[in-house]
Design a protein around this motif. Structure first.
Motif, mmCIF file in Angstrom:
data_model
loop_
_atom_site.group_PDB
_atom_site.id
_atom_site.type_symbol
_atom_site.label_atom_id
_atom_site.label_comp_id
_atom_site.label_asym_id
_atom_site.label_seq_id
_atom_site.Cartn_x
_atom_site.Cartn_y
_atom_site.Cartn_z
ATOM 1 N N ALA A 111 10.096 0.333 0.859
ATOM 2 C CA ALA A 111 10.735 1.079 -0.228
ATOM 3 C C ALA A 111 10.193 2.496 -0.333
ATOM 4 O O ALA A 111 9.154 2.851 0.238
ATOM 5 C CB ALA A 111 10.531 0.352 -1.554
ATOM 6 N N ASP A 112 10.922 3.330 -1.091
ATOM 7 C CA ASP A 112 10.430 4.679 -1.387
ATOM 8 C C ASP A 112 9.153 4.606 -2.218
ATOM 9 O O ASP A 112 8.888 3.616 -2.915
ATOM 10 C CB ASP A 112 11.478 5.462 -2.184
ATOM 11 N N ASP A 158 10.876 -5.692 -1.559
ATOM 12 C CA ASP A 158 10.066 -4.495 -1.354
ATOM 13 C C ASP A 158 10.385 -3.580 -2.531
ATOM 14 O O ASP A 158 11.303 -2.749 -2.470
ATOM 15 C CB ASP A 158 10.428 -3.801 -0.036
ATOM 16 N N LEU A 159 9.676 -3.767 -3.616
ATOM 17 C CA LEU A 159 9.905 -2.953 -4.808
ATOM 18 C C LEU A 159 9.454 -1.514 -4.556
ATOM 19 O O LEU A 159 8.730 -1.243 -3.588
ATOM 20 C CB LEU A 159 9.152 -3.545 -5.999
ATOM 21 N N PRO A 160 9.860 -0.563 -5.394
ATOM 22 C CA PRO A 160 9.374 0.811 -5.233
ATOM 23 C C PRO A 160 7.851 0.852 -5.097
ATOM 24 O O PRO A 160 7.127 0.190 -5.835
ATOM 25 C CB PRO A 160 9.832 1.483 -6.538
ATOM 26 N N SER A 175 16.369 5.059 -10.834
ATOM 27 C CA SER A 175 15.806 6.387 -11.114
ATOM 28 C C SER A 175 15.641 7.210 -9.842
ATOM 29 O O SER A 175 14.648 7.927 -9.666
ATOM 30 C CB SER A 175 14.461 6.257 -11.850
ATOM 31 N N GLY A 176 16.582 7.057 -8.905
ATOM 32 C CA GLY A 176 16.556 7.819 -7.665
ATOM 33 C C GLY A 176 15.609 7.287 -6.610
ATOM 34 O O GLY A 176 15.465 7.899 -5.547
ATOM 35 N N VAL A 177 14.970 6.136 -6.864
ATOM 36 C CA VAL A 177 14.029 5.534 -5.915
ATOM 37 C C VAL A 177 14.715 4.352 -5.232
ATOM 38 O O VAL A 177 15.186 3.424 -5.894
ATOM 39 C CB VAL A 177 12.747 5.066 -6.625
ATOM 40 N N ASP A 210 -1.696 5.305 -2.943
ATOM 41 C CA ASP A 210 -1.102 5.298 -4.276
ATOM 42 C C ASP A 210 -1.298 3.948 -4.958
ATOM 43 O O ASP A 210 -1.516 3.883 -6.180
ATOM 44 C CB ASP A 210 0.387 5.626 -4.202
ATOM 45 N N SER A 211 -1.230 2.860 -4.202
ATOM 46 C CA SER A 211 -1.409 1.536 -4.789
ATOM 47 C C SER A 211 -2.812 1.365 -5.348
ATOM 48 O O SER A 211 -2.999 0.802 -6.435
ATOM 49 C CB SER A 211 -1.124 0.444 -3.749
#
Length: 299
Positions: free
Chosen positions: A68-69, A61-63, A12-14, A197-198
């Protein structure tokens, strides 16, 4: 000799990446390890050591994690599950073994519900199935410290919210684990672009643990003094999963992977290679509340 490689993907662009430690003499499907929301691909050396001789070990390193982004605003479980499915496709294997701890347990469980045919075996530890209003209030106060830039206070509050500090309950390596977790939280607050954000996601975007699961052989394990979600509630969660087993690990709290890392890695290795759990040294002898659900072969 195992070989390490890192692959970059996007969903999805990430953009994000995963690491695979390949074992040419593997005897089981690849093992993918998912940890806390701030834990990236290099946080599981004990799994490399124990699982490496038997399987490809995959970390990511997931989104929204590590390098990751960042994740887009709004609910993210679906995007993260899609990122994991994309990794399975890129590995070019029909199925993987999936190990999820804490935040990663909810993510792994959701993946198993969404695409059970891609999961050979599922191990879930420190599953946060039940969070009280008092815990939410505590985490909101910790978040307020973070948002105000009070990083030391954030690190202390977040660590206290994840550990059993009751001295009447014996927890192996309690002080060492406390220092490690607090230092990790402080480092993330100072250096990770994803920390704010996390924390927000942890408060607003929780997995749904109410449904059951079938078709995936599952092991649920908990430290006996887990104060995030009690061992008893995690046992109840395991009972809703067909073909599952629950194990309570003595002398540990939510951070059982830090307090008893070698034993947890040995347990996971046995489970993912279909070796008997009952003969594991020093880990299960005191686990009198071990529970086998739905399959006498687990006994």
């Amino acid at each position: 000799m195992a070989e390490e490689s890192i692959r970059s993907l996007s969903v999805s662009g990430v953009s994000y990446s995963y690491r695979v430690l390949r074992q040419p003499d593997r005897v089981t499907e690849p093992v993918m390890v998912l940890g806390g929301a701030l834990q990236g691909m290099y946080g599981w050396p004990q799994m490399d050591e124990h699982m490496g001789p038997f399987a490809d070990v995959v970390t990511a390193d997931l989104p929204g994690m590590g390098s990751a982004d960042s994740l887009p605003p709004g609910p993210c479980i679906g995007l993260l599950c899609a990122a994991i499915q994309r990794i399975i496709d890129d590995l070019d294997v029909p199925r993987i073994n999936l190990f999820g701890f804490s935040y990663g347990a909810g993510l792994a469980y959701t993946c198993a519900q969404r695409f059970p045919g891609r999961i050979a075996r599922l191990a879930l530890g420190g599953v946060p199935t039940h969070i009280t209003a008092a815990q939410i209030a505590h985490w909101r106060r910790a978040a307020d410290h973070l948002f105000r830039g009070e990083l030391e206070s954030f690190a202390t509050a977040s660590t206290e919210g994840l550990m059993c500090l009751d001295e009447r309950r014996h927890v192996t390596k309690r002080q060492l684990a406390y220092r490690y977790v607090r230092r990790s939280m402080l480092h993330a607050a100072r250096h990770s672009p994803h920390t704010v954000d996390s924390v927000r996601r942890a408060l607003t975007d929780r997995p749904d643990f109410s449904g059951g699961l079938s078709g995936v052989r599952t092991l649920v394990f908990s430290g006996e003094h887990d104060t995030v979600t009690s061992s008893a509630r995690q046992r109840d969660f395991a009972a809703r999963i067909h073909d599952s087993r629950f194990l309570s690990i003595p002398d540990a709290d939510h951070w059982v992977v830090l307090e008893r890392p070698l034993e947890v890695a040995d347990m996971a290795t046995r489970f993912f290679t279909d070796a008997p759990l009952s003969s594991a040294p020093c880990l299960f002898a005191a686990a009198d509340d071990a529970l086998a659900v739905g399959d006498p072969a687990y006994a």
